[in-house]
Design an enzyme around this catalytic site. Structure first.
Site: not given
Ligand SMILES: Cc1ncc(CO)c(N)n1
Length: 228
Positions: A43, A134, A138, A162, A204
């Site tokens: 990530d 994204c 989250y 989040y 995702e």
């Molecule tokens: C893959 C992914 N999607 C969303 C977020 C949220 O910012 C993240 N950190 N990583």
């Protein structure tokens, strides 16, 4: 409306994320530290490019409100999520060497490539649409998981990133802007926007799967090089 249509088309992937063992076990506190570590390293690559793509799109888009949202988004990422992750790396002793020697997994690579690709064979509008799952996914995960929290303090801090008011406001604003962009888009651009959102939603879901299963590239026929 863009957000209604795109969400309706991606229900299985969103549900798949909400109920993925990575998320369920993160909340229960039973997620293996190795899976979380692998997620964090992958990530890190994702967030670096995600932030970069914000700036690339901002350079190309002529809608001032969206441009502003993208620029603010990039600086929020740097000051917020990316900075918080740096703390996680320190705490877990994830060094630059470990990061450098961990290959980027197929799904992380594909997701990032998909987002850049919108600027080549999609449109600036579809590039913005590809970013939306994204923050939105989250944020929904954060709101759900914070209800009972996680007994693991690190996982709890991940959830808190989040789950706040700010994240909710941010997502609502992004959704409004996307709906506006969709309204003024051509039929072709509309389809591209939907397509970009759908693929990001699938990615995702795959991102949890990649982290949970420690996905790597297939190695090919290793015996072919063993003679050298
Ligand atoms: C893959 C992914 N999607 C969303 C977020 C949220 O910012 C993240 N950190 N990583």
């Amino acid at each position: 409306m863009f957000t209604k249509r795109s969400r309706a088309l991606t229900i299985p992937y969103w549900e798949g994320s909400f109920t993925h063992p990575f998320i369920v076990e993160l909340q229960q506190g039973t997620l293996s530290p190795e899976a979380f570590r692998y997620y964090l390293i992958q990530d890190r690559y994702y967030l670096e490019h995600f932030s970069n793509i914000h700036l690339l799109i901002a350079e190309q888009i002529d809608n001032e409100a969206v441009k502003e949202m993208l620029m603010t988004g990039a600086s929020h990422l740097a000051e917020g999520e990316i900075a918080i992750r740096e703390g996680f790396f320190k705490e877990l002793g994830i060094t630059d060497e470990e990061i450098a020697s961990t290959p980027i997994a197929p799904t992380a690579y594909n997701y990032v490539s998909h987002m850049y690709r919108q600027l080549l064979d999609g449109s600036v509008k579809s590039a913005v649409a590809g970013l939306l799952p994204c923050a939105w996914l989250y944020q929904e995960i954060g709101v759900e998981l914070i209800k009972s929290g996680s007994p693991d303090s690190l996982y709890q801090r991940w959830i808190e990133t989040y789950a706040g008011e700010e994240a909710a406001k941010d997502v609502a604003y992004q959704c409004d802007l996307l709906n506006g962009l969709y309204e003024e888009a051509s039929e072709r651009e509309k389809e591209q926007m939907i397509q970009a959102f759908v693929i990001s939603s699938k990615m995702e879901y795959l991102f949890w799967e990649m982290s949970y299963t420690h996905q790597t590239w297939p190695e090919g026929d290793l015996s072919a090089t063993s003679q050298y």
